[in-house]
Design a protein around this motif. Structure first.
Motif, short mmCIF file in Angstrom:
data_model
loop_
_atom_site.label_atom_id
_atom_site.label_comp_id
_atom_site.label_asym_id
_atom_site.label_seq_id
_atom_site.Cartn_x
_atom_site.Cartn_y
_atom_site.Cartn_z
N SER A 165 -6.55 29.07 9.20
CA SER A 165 -6.08 30.29 8.54
C SER A 165 -4.55 30.37 8.58
O SER A 165 -3.92 30.09 9.60
CB SER A 165 -6.67 31.51 9.24
N GLY A 166 -3.97 30.72 7.43
CA GLY A 166 -2.52 30.90 7.35
C GLY A 166 -1.71 29.63 7.25
O GLY A 166 -0.48 29.70 7.18
N ALA A 167 -2.37 28.48 7.19
CA ALA A 167 -1.63 27.21 7.15
C ALA A 167 -1.02 26.98 5.77
O ALA A 167 -1.51 27.48 4.75
CB ALA A 167 -2.57 26.06 7.49
N LEU A 168 0.05 26.19 5.73
CA LEU A 168 0.67 25.77 4.48
C LEU A 168 0.60 24.25 4.40
O LEU A 168 1.27 23.54 5.15
CB LEU A 168 2.13 26.22 4.42
N VAL A 169 -0.25 23.78 3.49
CA VAL A 169 -0.39 22.33 3.28
C VAL A 169 0.57 21.94 2.16
O VAL A 169 0.40 22.34 1.00
CB VAL A 169 -1.84 21.97 2.92
N THR A 173 0.11 16.07 0.61
CA THR A 173 -0.40 15.85 1.96
C THR A 173 -1.88 15.49 1.88
O THR A 173 -2.63 16.10 1.11
CB THR A 173 -0.23 17.11 2.83
N ARG A 174 -2.29 14.53 2.66
CA ARG A 174 -3.71 14.16 2.71
C ARG A 174 -4.25 14.48 4.11
O ARG A 174 -3.72 13.98 5.11
CB ARG A 174 -3.93 12.69 2.38
N ILE A 175 -5.31 15.28 4.16
CA ILE A 175 -5.92 15.66 5.43
C ILE A 175 -7.21 14.85 5.58
O ILE A 175 -8.17 15.05 4.82
CB ILE A 175 -6.21 17.16 5.48
N VAL A 180 -8.73 18.92 11.88
CA VAL A 180 -8.27 20.30 11.74
C VAL A 180 -6.75 20.28 11.65
O VAL A 180 -6.08 19.73 12.54
CB VAL A 180 -8.70 21.17 12.94
N TRP A 181 -6.23 20.89 10.58
CA TRP A 181 -4.78 20.99 10.40
C TRP A 181 -4.41 22.46 10.33
O TRP A 181 -5.14 23.29 9.78
CB TRP A 181 -4.34 20.29 9.12
N GLY A 182 -3.24 22.80 10.88
CA GLY A 182 -2.78 24.18 10.84
C GLY A 182 -1.28 24.25 11.01
O GLY A 182 -0.62 23.25 11.33
N ARG A 187 -0.01 20.54 10.12
CA ARG A 187 0.02 19.26 10.82
C ARG A 187 -1.31 19.10 11.57
O ARG A 187 -2.04 20.06 11.78
CB ARG A 187 1.19 19.20 11.80
N PHE A 188 -1.56 17.89 12.01
CA PHE A 188 -2.82 17.63 12.72
C PHE A 188 -2.86 18.40 14.04
O PHE A 188 -1.90 18.38 14.83
CB PHE A 188 -2.95 16.13 12.99
#
Length: 258
Positions: A165-169, A173-175, A180-182, A187-188
């Protein structure tokens, strides 16, 4: 609805109509036109140029959502209240069993700094939390996008991955799957647990079932629905009325916020 109930309802209706008519007449006599009501131009589905949205008959689109242009919504998916899916400059594809929750925005990119043409592709059984923004990106099957997260042009969220929640990708960017990225920028953080993986699948199914309840409720006549609420409030005891309201809340196994 009993005979007496219908009679009271009709009397109330005509009293309100008469009051509104007298108000309009008074405004005219005073030279005022404030009573004039503008009809809402909102349309849940709208064409752009020669592009028309397609929504599977078993999908749910809330009446306050907006789906515009080249948009495909698959079977059993749900587009919740206040969402905007704008496929005007490119296409948007939403797979089966996916939920895009309240006030989320999905848009596309005709071009960007890298010169790429970027549609937005969302896979099957994806959960997109409230107020998320997806722009010209790809989200694979059974991924999870948290509330208020932003996924920008060219980003790719693989299967079973999670954006907190609230993350900016950021762009391009490839996840990878199962991560889980945040954060801002995202970032990882860690690997997805087995419990979270199972939760993603069950959440998609829960929202698909909940969407059917909302779809059924939205087909009801508004006057009939309001009158039933009035009868419950007037005739039921407080405990009975509270039980009616409780029946309309989410089941315990459905999260109240994604």
């Amino acid at each position: 609805m009993g005979t007496m109930g219908k009679a009271f309802y009709n009397v109330g209706f005509w009293i309100r109509e008469t009051g509104q008519a007298l108000d309009r007449l008074g405004c005219r006599l005073q030279g005022k036109n404030h009573f004039r009501e503008q009809l809402s131009r909102h349309r849940t589905l709208m064409n752009v140029y020669d592009k028309a949205p397609y929504v599977n008959k078993e999908a749910f689109v809330a009446p306050s959502a907006s789906i515009t242009g080249d948009v495909h919504v698959g079977r059993g998916s749900s587009i919740w209240y206040g969402c905007v899916l704008r496929g005007d400059a490119n296409s948007i594809s939403v797979g089966a069993g996916t939920s895009i929750q309240d006030n989320s925005l999905v848009h596309v990119a005709k071009s960007n700094l890298s010169g790429k043409v970027l549609p937005t592709v969302i896979g099957d059984n994806v959960t997109i939390g409230h107020s998320a923004v997806l722009h010209g990106c790809t989200v694979e099957d059974e991924a999870y996008i948290g509330a208020s997260a932003t996924v920008l042009d060219g980003a790719h969220v693989e299967k079973n991955a999670m954006v907190a929640s609230g993350a900016l990708v950021r762009q391009n960017t490839r996840i990878p799957s199962g991560e889980v990225w945040g954060g801002n920028p995202a970032r990882f953080l860690r690997k997805v647990t087995e419990e979270e993986r199972a939760f993603f699948s069950s959440l998609a199914a829960d929202y698909s079932n909940l969407a059917q309840v909302h779809a059924a409720e939205n087909t009801k006549d508004l006057d009939e629905t309001d009158f039933k609420k009035l009868l419950y409030k007037k005739n039921a005891s407080d405990a009975e009325y509270d039980s009616v309201l409780n029946d309309l809340t989410l089941p315990e196994n459905v999260p109240k916020a994604a």
